[in-house]
Design a protein around this motif. Structure first.
Motif, PDB file in Angstrom:
ATOM      1  N   LEU A  12       0.826  -1.211   0.000  1.00  0.00           N
ATOM      2  CA  LEU A  12       0.000   0.000   0.000  1.00  0.00           C
ATOM      3  C   LEU A  12       0.861   1.261   0.000  1.00  0.00           C
ATOM      4  O   LEU A  12       0.591   2.223  -0.734  1.00  0.00           O
ATOM      5  N   LEU A  13       1.929   1.245   0.776  1.00  0.00           N
ATOM      6  CA  LEU A  13       2.825   2.401   0.827  1.00  0.00           C
ATOM      7  C   LEU A  13       3.527   2.601  -0.514  1.00  0.00           C
ATOM      8  O   LEU A  13       3.750   3.734  -0.951  1.00  0.00           O
ATOM      9  N   VAL A  14       3.874   1.497  -1.175  1.00  0.00           N
ATOM     10  CA  VAL A  14       4.517   1.598  -2.495  1.00  0.00           C
ATOM     11  C   VAL A  14       3.568   2.235  -3.502  1.00  0.00           C
ATOM     12  O   VAL A  14       3.959   3.111  -4.300  1.00  0.00           O
ATOM     13  N   VAL A  15       2.299   1.806  -3.482  1.00  0.00           N
ATOM     14  CA  VAL A  15       1.308   2.379  -4.398  1.00  0.00           C
ATOM     15  C   VAL A  15       1.140   3.872  -4.140  1.00  0.00           C
ATOM     16  O   VAL A  15       1.092   4.695  -5.073  1.00  0.00           O
ATOM     17  N   ILE A  16       1.050   4.241  -2.872  1.00  0.00           N
ATOM     18  CA  ILE A  16       0.903   5.655  -2.521  1.00  0.00           C
ATOM     19  C   ILE A  16       2.115   6.455  -2.991  1.00  0.00           C
ATOM     20  O   ILE A  16       1.981   7.574  -3.527  1.00  0.00           O
ATOM     21  N   ALA A  17       3.290   5.887  -2.821  1.00  0.00           N
ATOM     22  CA  ALA A  17       4.511   6.569  -3.257  1.00  0.00           C
ATOM     23  C   ALA A  17       4.522   6.766  -4.769  1.00  0.00           C
ATOM     24  O   ALA A  17       4.912   7.835  -5.272  1.00  0.00           O
ATOM     25  N   ILE A  18       4.084   5.759  -5.508  1.00  0.00           N
ATOM     26  CA  ILE A  18       4.038   5.869  -6.971  1.00  0.00           C
ATOM     27  C   ILE A  18       3.056   6.954  -7.399  1.00  0.00           C
ATOM     28  O   ILE A  18       3.333   7.765  -8.295  1.00  0.00           O
ATOM     29  N   ILE A  19       1.891   6.989  -6.746  1.00  0.00           N
ATOM     30  CA  ILE A  19       0.887   8.016  -7.057  1.00  0.00           C
ATOM     31  C   ILE A  19       1.443   9.406  -6.770  1.00  0.00           C
ATOM     32  O   ILE A  19       1.258  10.352  -7.549  1.00  0.00           O
ATOM     33  N   ALA A  20       2.151   9.539  -5.645  1.00  0.00           N
ATOM     34  CA  ALA A  20       2.725  10.836  -5.294  1.00  0.00           C
ATOM     35  C   ALA A  20       3.765  11.285  -6.315  1.00  0.00           C
ATOM     36  O   ALA A  20       3.830  12.461  -6.692  1.00  0.00           O
ATOM     37  N   ILE A  21       4.574  10.334  -6.796  1.00  0.00           N
ATOM     38  CA  ILE A  21       5.592  10.668  -7.806  1.00  0.00           C
ATOM     39  C   ILE A  21       4.934  11.104  -9.106  1.00  0.00           C
ATOM     40  O   ILE A  21       5.334  12.103  -9.727  1.00  0.00           O
ATOM     41  N   LEU A  26       3.064  15.461 -12.910  1.00  0.00           N
ATOM     42  CA  LEU A  26       1.977  15.977 -13.726  1.00  0.00           C
ATOM     43  C   LEU A  26       1.528  17.378 -13.315  1.00  0.00           C
ATOM     44  O   LEU A  26       1.124  18.177 -14.169  1.00  0.00           O
ATOM     45  N   LEU A  27       1.584  17.693 -12.028  1.00  0.00           N
ATOM     46  CA  LEU A  27       1.061  18.979 -11.556  1.00  0.00           C
ATOM     47  C   LEU A  27       1.735  20.189 -12.198  1.00  0.00           C
ATOM     48  O   LEU A  27       1.044  21.139 -12.590  1.00  0.00           O
TER      49      LEU A  27
END
Length: 252
Positions: A12-21, A26-27
């Motif tokens: 779960l933490l890995v997925v969150i980290a990927i989303i944050a990256i 993109l922002l």
């Protein structure tokens, strides 16, 4: 018997980290696209405002409006004068999409201008004050109230400017983005250089670098400046200087 596999905490933490990256990548692109869209809208508004001034000149012996008049029964800023004549049709067309859109009393700027147009509130005073904060900083010191002659000498009584006095309309600024630092939004005139006794009307970029600029001949450009001191960048660097590089002067 089927089992339901759950994510582990690490997964779960890995997925969150990927989303944050991905979001961090993109922002900036999204913000840049948003800024470009606002610049394009601002450019369109400035083109319409330049056309409005051209139509006003055609109807008024090619005399530019005074930037502000306080005479009895005629006390209004130039933007209110054009709005009263029907040259500005809506309040939304008179605001910059990149700057704060709300007045200190919570009223939206476009709505406030539209209300003044609808109620025919054009004169200076408690009513009609929204026109002070129009997006277009008018070249007041030369077009709106010329106080210098061809040699650069100060004229004791400011002259009314006729379009024929503008030697090179494509090289003289009509409007530009600007900022009144005391209220953090645009104001109805622009000063030709920093260092005046007022903090009003300095050239300013609301779009992350580009400054929307309309010229007397009607064309619009978006030169880039650093807001720390926009007057070190062309075409603003020689405001109040001698010819031939002062793009504010009517004597170009």
């Amino acid at each position: 018997m089927k089992t339901c596999r759950r994510f582990t905490l690490i997964e779960l933490l890995v997925v969150i980290a990927i989303i944050a990256i991905l979001a961090s990548m993109l922002l900036p692109a999204l913000n840049q696209a948003r800024g470009k869209a606002k610049t394009m809208q601002c450019v369109n508004n400035f083109k319409d405002a330049a056309l409005a001034m051209s139509l006003y000149l055609n109807d008024n012996r090619e005399m530019f409006p005074r930037y502000n008049v306080t005479a009895a029964n005629d006390n209004m800023v130039w933007a209110a004068r054009l709005a009263r004549g029907g040259y500005f049709k809506t309040g939304r067309a008179m605001v910059c999409p990149g700057e704060p859109q709300v007045l200190t009393n919570g009223t939206g700027m476009a709505a406030a201008m539209q209300q003044d147009i609808d109620k025919q509130n054009f004169f200076n005073g408690s009513a009609g004050t929204s026109f002070y904060y129009v997006a277009f900083g008018y070249n007041y010191s030369y077009l709106g109230e010329a106080a210098r002659d061809k040699s650069g000498a100060i004229i004791s009584k400011p002259i009314s400017v006729n379009l024929s006095r503008v030697r090179k309309p494509g090289r003289v600024i009509l409007y530009t983005d600007n900022r009144d630092h005391s209220i953090n939004r645009s104001i109805y005139f622009v000063v030709p250089k920093q260092g005046t006794t007022s903090n009003q009307g300095f050239v300013w970029s609301w779009h992350g670098g580009p400054v929307t600029t309309a010229w007397v001949d009607g064309h619009v450009t978006t030169p880039r400046v650093n807001n720390a001191n926009p007057y070190v960048s062309d075409p603003f660097r020689n405001g109040c200087a001698d010819e031939p590089d002062n793009y504010f002067s009517i004597w170009q």
